[in-house]
Design an enzyme around this catalytic site. Structure first.
Site, PDB file in Angstrom:
ATOM      1  N   ARG A  33      13.614  25.735  47.760  1.00 22.54           N
ATOM      2  CA  ARG A  33      12.897  25.620  45.920  1.00 22.54           C
ATOM      3  C   ARG A  33      12.472  26.842  45.923  1.00 22.54           C
ATOM      4  O   ARG A  33      12.168  26.822  44.543  1.00 22.54           O
ATOM      5  CB  ARG A  33      11.823  24.296  46.057  1.00 22.54           C
ATOM      6  CG  ARG A  33      10.403  25.519  47.545  1.00 22.54           C
ATOM      7  CD  ARG A  33       9.102  23.693  47.652  1.00 22.54           C
ATOM      8  NE  ARG A  33       9.500  22.812  48.478  1.00 22.54           N
ATOM      9  CZ  ARG A  33       8.999  21.733  48.944  1.00 22.54           C
ATOM     10  NH1 ARG A  33       8.244  21.688  48.391  1.00 22.54           N
ATOM     11  NH2 ARG A  33       9.164  20.889  49.718  1.00 22.54           N
ATOM     12  N   LYS A  41      11.863  25.367  63.411  1.00 22.42           N
ATOM     13  CA  LYS A  41      12.343  23.614  62.797  1.00 22.42           C
ATOM     14  C   LYS A  41      12.318  23.227  64.678  1.00 22.42           C
ATOM     15  O   LYS A  41      12.437  24.365  65.824  1.00 22.42           O
ATOM     16  CB  LYS A  41      13.647  23.889  62.597  1.00 22.42           C
ATOM     17  CG  LYS A  41      13.609  23.160  61.129  1.00 22.42           C
ATOM     18  CD  LYS A  41      14.525  23.436  60.638  1.00 22.42           C
ATOM     19  CE  LYS A  41      15.162  23.093  58.645  1.00 22.42           C
ATOM     20  NZ  LYS A  41      14.137  22.167  58.492  1.00 22.42           N
TER      21      LYS A  41
END
Length: 451
Positions: free
Chosen positions: A305, A231
């Site tokens: 996920r 990020k």
């Protein structure tokens, strides 16, 4: 918190919009309100001086009638100085008034050398035990989310979860490090193996085994660098909140246990740090999963996920009555619905209806979004059973839910909440920072079904 009634409580007189004349104020206080332009405007707080100059209390504006019930009194608690208060006047629904004030008065002051609490005397006409139960559930979630990652890595979160379980007489089991591979949780292991602190799956149980099986699953990424798909700096600033799903699940578990709902509760929390080192998993890797599907990694910054999928597969194996998972999963959910309205995904329309109704009634809104089957093609992979992210950038929250759906086959019902877990600005019943989402909506639905 809700405190014992005390003569020292400072009155907070709740006044609806255009309602000063009917508020039963003394002539002096009515004149003071008029001189200061106070007429019940939503969120307006006005100190009331007594004849000697001492504080007589506060007027608080409730505003016009809401389209749906809201914890408006929380705006008063957020603005008030530390002290002990008593709600009076036209505060509306007693439960929402008391709970809103309780939650609006929340402060995270662990790292401050001084501070103080905003407390509330019991509110007439409400179940103060329920107020305390739901207030504590929210506080558990908020405190965990607000704790910085240097004090809440996987090891410390493990200890906090064990302490939580012990206090509520829950059984707890942990599968840690390479034991995850031996017990077939390869994606949890892969996501967390780059960290100096081992990944783990925390497994908590409570309740009578003969009661309906309810399983809660929460994403517990204690910090998310994005992995090798790192990020930018600005994107990491809030990543201490990436365990917000697990934090909210623990808050919900507290409410369920405290209320003694007639369920056999199981709580599954995959806890990892998505770090960067030589052992980090890579974009383009193909990972095996507990469910037997081989998963191509499209981006290491979509790690949540993956760990949820292994945990959901375990939850599904015992065919529970209901699986609920919570996760700070996608930025796409925020683009679609903003920070205050988490999307809800489920194949069960009646469950969705119940969750939405409970959420609206308790100022904990959710919005039913579609598990749109045609978008499943966007998860296609040329070399594996499935890619864990979609091609292109559209419908990202939906495709994330569709990915998770592949790991739930046997449960009678399943719902996925893509929460934000953060209040970017104070609002009714929610101070700035880590926040609860979905707890009251799910709790109230379960209470209706299993109390």
């Amino acid at each position: 918190m809700v405190a014992q009634k005390s003569k020292a409580a400072i009155p907070v007189i709740c006044v609806p919009e255009e309602g000063v004349a009917k508020a039963g104020l003394s002539p002096q206080h009515t004149k003071w309100a008029g001189a200061n332009g106070f007429n019940g405007q939503r969120g307006r707080l006005l100190a009331l001086p007594g004849e000697t100059g001492a504080l007589d209390g506060y007027l608080f504006g409730m505003g016009a009638a809401d389209a749906y019930p809201q914890m408006t009194t929380g705006l008063a608690a957020t603005a008030l100085a530390p002290g002990h208060y008593q709600l009076t006047g036209a505060y509306g629904d007693p439960l929402l008034a008391a709970l809103g004030f309780r939650l609006g008065g929340y402060r995270f002051e662990k790292y401050k050398s001084n501070g103080g609490a905003v407390t509330l005397a019991p509110v007439e006409g409400t179940d103060n035990a329920e107020v305390e139960r739901l207030g504590e559930a929210a506080t558990i979630a908020r405190d965990l989310i607000n704790t910085p990652p240097n004090d809440l890595g996987p090891d410390a979160f493990d200890a906090a979860i064990r302490a939580f379980a012990k206090a509520r007489k829950m059984s707890v089991k942990a599968i840690v490090g390479d034991q995850l591979l031996k017990e077939n949780f390869p994606m949890i292991h892969a996501v967390g193996r780059a960290s100096a602190e081992a990944p783990r799956l925390m497994d908590l149980t409570w309740g009578d085994k003969s009661h309906p099986k309810i399983t809660l699953v929460g994403k517990g990424v204690t910090f998310d660098t994005g992995g090798l798909d790192i990020k930018p700096a600005a994107g990491m600033l809030l990543m201490k909140k990436d365990m917000g799903g697990a934090a909210n699940v623990l808050g919900l578990a507290h409410a369920i246990v405290s209320a003694g709902l007639k369920v056999r509760l199981r709580v599954l929390l995959p806890v990892v740090e998505n770090a960067i080192s030589a052992s980090a998993f890579r974009p383009g890797d193909v990972l095996p999963s507990r469910a037997g599907l081989n998963v191509e990694i499209g981006n290491t910054d979509a790690e949540g996920r993956l760990i949820l999928a292994d945990a959901l597969a375990l939850a599904d194996e015992e065919s529970p009555e209901l699986i609920i998972d919570m996760a700070t999963l996608t930025g796409a959910a925020r683009v679609a619905l903003g920070p205050e309205l988490p999307p809800l995904y489920t194949r069960d329309d009646e469950l969705a209806k119940s969750l939405m109704q409970s959420g609206l009634a308790l100022d904990d809104p959710l919005w039913h979004m579609p598990l749109w089957a045609p978008y499943d093609r966007l998860l296609g992979s040329k070399i594996a059973d499935v890619n864990h992210i979609s091609s292109g950038g559209m419908a990202g929250s939906i495709t994330a839910a569709l990915f998770l759906q592949r790991f739930v086959k046997q449960a009678k019902a399943w719902a996925h909440l893509d929460i934000f877990g953060w209040a970017p600005e104070p609002r009714q019943g929610r101070s700035f920072g880590g926040t609860d989402q979905g707890i009251r909506a799910v709790y109230d639905t379960l209470k209706q079904r299993f109390s």
